[in-house]
Design a protein around this motif. Structure first.
Motif, PDB file in Angstrom:
ATOM      1  N   HIS A  85       0.839  -1.203   0.000  1.00  0.00           N
ATOM      2  CA  HIS A  85       0.000   0.000   0.000  1.00  0.00           C
ATOM      3  C   HIS A  85       0.871   1.250   0.000  1.00  0.00           C
ATOM      4  O   HIS A  85       1.958   1.254   0.572  1.00  0.00           O
ATOM      5  CB  HIS A  85      -0.885  -0.011   1.249  1.00  0.00           C
ATOM      6  N   LEU A  86       0.381   2.321  -0.610  1.00  0.00           N
ATOM      7  CA  LEU A  86       1.086   3.603  -0.631  1.00  0.00           C
ATOM      8  C   LEU A  86       0.172   4.697  -0.082  1.00  0.00           C
ATOM      9  O   LEU A  86      -1.013   4.727  -0.406  1.00  0.00           O
ATOM     10  CB  LEU A  86       1.484   3.978  -2.061  1.00  0.00           C
ATOM     11  N   ASP A  87       0.740   5.569   0.735  1.00  0.00           N
ATOM     12  CA  ASP A  87       0.014   6.729   1.244  1.00  0.00           C
ATOM     13  C   ASP A  87       0.667   7.986   0.709  1.00  0.00           C
ATOM     14  O   ASP A  87       1.884   8.171   0.843  1.00  0.00           O
ATOM     15  CB  ASP A  87       0.065   6.790   2.783  1.00  0.00           C
ATOM     16  N   PHE A  88      -0.132   8.862   0.117  1.00  0.00           N
ATOM     17  CA  PHE A  88       0.338  10.140  -0.382  1.00  0.00           C
ATOM     18  C   PHE A  88      -0.305  11.250   0.421  1.00  0.00           C
ATOM     19  O   PHE A  88      -1.406  11.086   0.956  1.00  0.00           O
ATOM     20  CB  PHE A  88      -0.039  10.322  -1.865  1.00  0.00           C
ATOM     21  N   LEU A  89       0.374  12.382   0.514  1.00  0.00           N
ATOM     22  CA  LEU A  89      -0.153  13.557   1.203  1.00  0.00           C
ATOM     23  C   LEU A  89      -0.333  14.667   0.175  1.00  0.00           C
ATOM     24  O   LEU A  89       0.617  15.044  -0.507  1.00  0.00           O
ATOM     25  CB  LEU A  89       0.802  14.015   2.307  1.00  0.00           C
ATOM     26  N   HIS A  90      -1.567  15.157   0.075  1.00  0.00           N
ATOM     27  CA  HIS A  90      -1.875  16.262  -0.844  1.00  0.00           C
ATOM     28  C   HIS A  90      -1.222  17.526  -0.297  1.00  0.00           C
ATOM     29  O   HIS A  90      -1.402  17.855   0.865  1.00  0.00           O
ATOM     30  CB  HIS A  90      -3.390  16.427  -0.920  1.00  0.00           C
ATOM     31  N   VAL A  91      -0.455  18.232  -1.122  1.00  0.00           N
ATOM     32  CA  VAL A  91       0.241  19.436  -0.648  1.00  0.00           C
ATOM     33  C   VAL A  91      -0.308  20.677  -1.343  1.00  0.00           C
ATOM     34  O   VAL A  91      -0.793  20.620  -2.477  1.00  0.00           O
ATOM     35  CB  VAL A  91       1.772  19.338  -0.866  1.00  0.00           C
ATOM     36  N   PHE A  92      -0.231  21.787  -0.614  1.00  0.00           N
ATOM     37  CA  PHE A  92      -0.701  23.075  -1.113  1.00  0.00           C
ATOM     38  C   PHE A  92       0.404  24.101  -0.930  1.00  0.00           C
ATOM     39  O   PHE A  92       1.258  23.965  -0.059  1.00  0.00           O
ATOM     40  CB  PHE A  92      -1.945  23.520  -0.331  1.00  0.00           C
TER      41      PHE A  92
END
Length: 193
Positions: free
Chosen positions: A90-97
């Protein structure tokens, strides 16, 4: 920070049965967190071959992620790996702003020849990565630490380091690197002393 293009396929089937079927097809389930709606995570799948260059590198990438018709800027936050086979589960990504700081581990690089090494000591890197908080466009690929003035038996701690636009989150008394006295240097000091 380098960018990495990645295309994902949205998924609605989130159960164990569907996840096993995806893995048999050499696809990895993934999720992106931290969007405008905090409670809404986006689930998708990517192929193993597409993420290989993203995962097996010490470098930090800003991922230009396309899921269906939507585009996201993200960073890879976590990788779950099978304990025996090393298969990526599994992969977890973090949405960045642009206006929200992120927390990420950045590799440490030691620059220069330490004075203590010239005197017979051995330079050791104790913290290979520093945890930093910054806006994603201010995060460097590597944190450079100058060790040229480091004497024999001395160390550089996290609290002594300062970088423009970065907040260091490690313990202030954490040792980043040190010059240790070697047996040969001790013997030489005893002979001369």
């Amino acid at each position: 920070m380098k960018t990495f293009e990645l295309k994902g396929e949205a998924r609605t089937d989130l159960g164990k049965k569907a996840t096993k079927a995806f893995r048999k097809e050499d696809k990895i389930p993934a999720v992106i967190y931290g969007g405008e709606k905090a409670d809404k995570a986006i689930h998708f799948i990517v192929t193993n071959s597409e993420v290989r260059k993203l995962i097996y590198t010490p470098e930090i990438f800003l991922v230009d992620l396309t899921v269906g018709k939507d585009n996201y800027k993200a960073i890879l936050k976590d990788i779950q790996v099978h304990p025996v086979t090393d298969e990526i589960l599994h992969l977890d990504f973090l949405h960045v702003f642009e206006n929200k700081p992120i927390t990420i581990d950045v590799p440490v690089v030691l620059d220069g020849l330490a004075e203590g090494v010239k005197a017979g000591g051995k330079l050791s890197l104790d913290l290979r990565k520093l945890k930093v908080r910054a806006l994603y466009d201010k995060v460097p690929e590597k944190v450079h630490v100058d060790v040229s003035g480091l004497a024999l038996g001395k160390s550089i701690q996290v609290g002594e380091l300062h970088f423009e636009g970065l907040e260091l989150l490690n313990a202030k008394n954490g040792v980043v690197c040190r010059v240790q006295l070697t047996r040969a240097a001790r013997g030489l000091a005893a002979k001369n002393g």
